[in-house]
Design a protein around this motif. Structure first.
Motif, PDB file in Angstrom:
ATOM      1  N   HIS A 100       0.814  -1.215   0.000  1.00  0.00           N
ATOM      2  CA  HIS A 100       0.000   0.000   0.000  1.00  0.00           C
ATOM      3  C   HIS A 100       0.848   1.265   0.000  1.00  0.00           C
ATOM      4  O   HIS A 100       0.450   2.269  -0.574  1.00  0.00           O
ATOM      5  CB  HIS A 100      -0.940   0.003   1.210  1.00  0.00           C
ATOM      6  CG  HIS A 100      -2.021  -1.022   1.132  1.00  0.00           C
ATOM      7  ND1 HIS A 100      -2.842  -1.321   2.197  1.00  0.00           N
ATOM      8  CD2 HIS A 100      -2.422  -1.827   0.105  1.00  0.00           C
ATOM      9  CE1 HIS A 100      -3.710  -2.271   1.834  1.00  0.00           C
ATOM     10  NE2 HIS A 100      -3.470  -2.590   0.581  1.00  0.00           N
ATOM     11  N   GLY A 101       1.986   1.214   0.673  1.00  0.00           N
ATOM     12  CA  GLY A 101       2.835   2.402   0.717  1.00  0.00           C
ATOM     13  C   GLY A 101       4.264   2.054   1.079  1.00  0.00           C
ATOM     14  O   GLY A 101       4.515   1.100   1.828  1.00  0.00           O
ATOM     15  N   HIS A 121     -12.013  -1.043  -1.508  1.00  0.00           N
ATOM     16  CA  HIS A 121     -10.828  -0.866  -2.350  1.00  0.00           C
ATOM     17  C   HIS A 121     -10.348   0.579  -2.238  1.00  0.00           C
ATOM     18  O   HIS A 121     -11.108   1.513  -2.485  1.00  0.00           O
ATOM     19  CB  HIS A 121     -11.170  -1.200  -3.802  1.00  0.00           C
ATOM     20  CG  HIS A 121      -9.967  -1.203  -4.700  1.00  0.00           C
ATOM     21  ND1 HIS A 121      -9.187  -2.325  -4.899  1.00  0.00           N
ATOM     22  CD2 HIS A 121      -9.395  -0.216  -5.442  1.00  0.00           C
ATOM     23  CE1 HIS A 121      -8.197  -2.031  -5.727  1.00  0.00           C
ATOM     24  NE2 HIS A 121      -8.302  -0.771  -6.070  1.00  0.00           N
ATOM     25  N   VAL A 122      -9.094   0.738  -1.854  1.00  0.00           N
ATOM     26  CA  VAL A 122      -8.540   2.076  -1.626  1.00  0.00           C
ATOM     27  C   VAL A 122      -7.348   2.296  -2.553  1.00  0.00           C
ATOM     28  O   VAL A 122      -6.493   1.423  -2.695  1.00  0.00           O
ATOM     29  CB  VAL A 122      -8.078   2.238  -0.157  1.00  0.00           C
ATOM     30  CG1 VAL A 122      -7.454   3.615   0.059  1.00  0.00           C
ATOM     31  CG2 VAL A 122      -9.246   2.013   0.791  1.00  0.00           C
ATOM     32  N   THR A 137      -2.927   9.452   2.449  1.00  0.00           N
ATOM     33  CA  THR A 137      -3.837   8.433   2.972  1.00  0.00           C
ATOM     34  C   THR A 137      -3.318   7.868   4.289  1.00  0.00           C
ATOM     35  O   THR A 137      -2.215   7.331   4.356  1.00  0.00           O
ATOM     36  CB  THR A 137      -3.993   7.273   1.967  1.00  0.00           C
ATOM     37  OG1 THR A 137      -4.325   7.785   0.679  1.00  0.00           O
ATOM     38  CG2 THR A 137      -5.096   6.336   2.424  1.00  0.00           C
ATOM     39  N   LEU A 138      -4.126   7.998   5.341  1.00  0.00           N
ATOM     40  CA  LEU A 138      -3.782   7.361   6.609  1.00  0.00           C
ATOM     41  C   LEU A 138      -3.871   5.848   6.463  1.00  0.00           C
ATOM     42  O   LEU A 138      -4.695   5.331   5.707  1.00  0.00           O
ATOM     43  CB  LEU A 138      -4.732   7.816   7.715  1.00  0.00           C
ATOM     44  CG  LEU A 138      -4.693   9.280   8.147  1.00  0.00           C
ATOM     45  CD1 LEU A 138      -5.753   9.536   9.212  1.00  0.00           C
ATOM     46  CD2 LEU A 138      -3.326   9.666   8.653  1.00  0.00           C
ATOM     47  N   HIS A 139      -3.036   5.144   7.206  1.00  0.00           N
ATOM     48  CA  HIS A 139      -3.035   3.685   7.130  1.00  0.00           C
ATOM     49  C   HIS A 139      -2.865   3.099   8.527  1.00  0.00           C
ATOM     50  O   HIS A 139      -2.132   3.647   9.364  1.00  0.00           O
ATOM     51  CB  HIS A 139      -1.885   3.203   6.239  1.00  0.00           C
ATOM     52  CG  HIS A 139      -2.069   1.804   5.737  1.00  0.00           C
ATOM     53  ND1 HIS A 139      -1.860   0.693   6.531  1.00  0.00           N
ATOM     54  CD2 HIS A 139      -2.461   1.337   4.518  1.00  0.00           C
ATOM     55  CE1 HIS A 139      -2.103  -0.395   5.820  1.00  0.00           C
ATOM     56  NE2 HIS A 139      -2.469  -0.037   4.597  1.00  0.00           N
ATOM     57  N   ASP A 140      -3.546   1.981   8.782  1.00  0.00           N
ATOM     58  CA  ASP A 140      -3.337   1.256  10.028  1.00  0.00           C
ATOM     59  C   ASP A 140      -1.859   0.910  10.201  1.00  0.00           C
ATOM     60  O   ASP A 140      -1.205   0.458   9.257  1.00  0.00           O
ATOM     61  CB  ASP A 140      -4.112  -0.070   9.995  1.00  0.00           C
ATOM     62  CG  ASP A 140      -5.483   0.026  10.631  1.00  0.00           C
ATOM     63  OD1 ASP A 140      -5.980   1.143  10.800  1.00  0.00           O
ATOM     64  OD2 ASP A 140      -6.061  -1.035  10.942  1.00  0.00           O
ATOM     65  N   LEU A 141      -1.361   1.093  11.418  1.00  0.00           N
ATOM     66  CA  LEU A 141      -0.020   0.617  11.750  1.00  0.00           C
ATOM     67  C   LEU A 141      -0.062  -0.694  12.502  1.00  0.00           C
ATOM     68  O   LEU A 141       0.983  -1.327  12.684  1.00  0.00           O
ATOM     69  CB  LEU A 141       0.716   1.654  12.604  1.00  0.00           C
ATOM     70  CG  LEU A 141       0.916   3.035  12.004  1.00  0.00           C
ATOM     71  CD1 LEU A 141       1.846   3.852  12.888  1.00  0.00           C
ATOM     72  CD2 LEU A 141       1.443   2.960  10.578  1.00  0.00           C
ATOM     73  N   THR A 149       0.644  16.226  11.473  1.00  0.00           N
ATOM     74  CA  THR A 149      -0.667  16.832  11.706  1.00  0.00           C
ATOM     75  C   THR A 149      -1.823  15.909  11.345  1.00  0.00           C
ATOM     76  O   THR A 149      -2.967  16.177  11.726  1.00  0.00           O
ATOM     77  CB  THR A 149      -0.805  18.131  10.897  1.00  0.00           C
ATOM     78  OG1 THR A 149      -0.623  17.846   9.502  1.00  0.00           O
ATOM     79  CG2 THR A 149       0.239  19.161  11.338  1.00  0.00           C
ATOM     80  N   ALA A 150      -1.561  14.843  10.602  1.00  0.00           N
ATOM     81  CA  ALA A 150      -2.613  13.910  10.200  1.00  0.00           C
ATOM     82  C   ALA A 150      -2.382  12.583  10.913  1.00  0.00           C
ATOM     83  O   ALA A 150      -1.373  11.909  10.679  1.00  0.00           O
ATOM     84  CB  ALA A 150      -2.592  13.705   8.685  1.00  0.00           C
TER      85      ALA A 150
END
Length: 316
Positions: A18-19, A47-48, A54-58, A191-192
């Motif tokens: 994803h990143g 689907h993203v 884009t924030l993502h679960d850690l 900030t996000a």
């Protein structure tokens, strides 16, 4: 490095990536984003198509961030030293027979209690899920049966991070998420972010943090830089000191995985990774969507980034 990573992606060897953000010397050397099915914990997001914002679960990389936040709170005199008794921090539960446990046992996941996170995180029999469903998560952890001597063996335990998060909350007089925002994220220029709460209103210390990959990399750079006055340098050194041997190789410090070459890593379900390599001045942040299915995609890109010759490639 760039060529190797792109070759991995072109060959389809990291289908759930994803990143990816790679920093060297604090500068972005490589940044890639993908697309796919995603979740926020167990809530499907569909689907993203991911990008820098884009924030993502850690997932469990959250634990490594909690390790940093504890060091900040310790410097402010808000939390006990690692050697202090653990159960004493929760006097209202009246837990007995656990006077041998220290805060350090929680920081190093060596509590010696019964805990099983081998099941999928959609299964209520998974200990972390059971903790989330319990009327009181902290009592649930502290009252788990003792199965071995504390401090002797590392045993994965999200409940340990929950206890650390609660100690910070009690000392700071605000939620873990609020304290981390003011003392870590804002000074770092992040900030996000989002740090989810359980149904009980408690910040999910073990797995609930969501960041942009570029900001996750900034957290890694902070570690590489020795804290930059945001986190005390002495705590960074303590946090990353090998404390307990892992059965699969390497060591565990305070909520961080460590290897013999000085590498430190946070690892989360589905392929969430934060890797700090001091010897190369390198930070790698990876997000992926292989929840409950392993680390294949993240490992494929990490192997490409960290293979021999990466430094020269990145410098071009």
């Amino acid at each position: 490095m760039v060529e190797r990573v792109d070759a991995v992606l072109d060959r389809g060897e990291a289908p759930h990536l994803h990143g990816l953000v790679v920093l060297r010397g604090g500068q972005v050397m490589l940044e890639r984003y993908g697309a796919g099915e995603d979740h926020a914990l167990n809530v499907p997001l569909g689907h993203v198509t991911f990008d820098r914002d884009t924030l993502h679960d850690l997932r469990s990389v959250s634990k490594s961030v909690v390790g940093l936040v504890y060091g900040i709170a310790l410097a402010e005199g808000l939390v006990p030293e690692p050697g202090e008794p653990l159960v004493r921090q929760f006097p209202e539960y009246g837990v007995t027979g656990r006077d041998h446990l220290t805060v350090e046992h929680a920081l190093t996941m060596t509590l010696g209690i019964e805990w099983d996170e081998q099941l999928p995180y959609t299964d209520p029999a998974n200990s972390e899920v059971a903790m989330e469903l319990a009327p009181d998560r902290h009592r649930y952890v502290l009252e788990r049966p003792v199965v071995e001597e504390a401090g002797k063996r590392w045993h994965y335990c999200g409940g340990a991070a929950a206890l650390i998060g609660e100690i910070i909350t009690r000392g700071a007089g605000r939620s873990l998420a609020e304290y981390a925002a003011v003392r870590l994220f804002e000074p770092l220029g992040v900030t996000a972010y989002d740090w989810s709460m359980g149904d009980d209103g408690v910040t999910r210390a073990a797995s609930g943090l969501r960041l942009r990959p570029v900001d996750l990399a900034a957290v890694g750079q902070l570690v590489l830089d020795g804290g930059r006055g945001i986190v005390p340098g002495a705590w960074i050194a303590d946090m990353l000191r090998p404390r307990v041997v892992l059965e699969g190789g390497g060591w565990y410090g305070y909520q961080w995985y460590l290897s013999g070459d000085g590498r430190a890593e946070g690892i989360g379900n589905g392929g969430q990774r934060l890797v700090v390599v001091p010897s190369e001045g390198l930070v790698v942040a990876v997000t992926a969507g292989e929840y409950d299915r392993g680390l294949g995609s993240s490992q494929a890109v990490l192997d490409a980034v960290l293979s021999e010759g990466g430094e020269g490639d990145a410098a071009r």
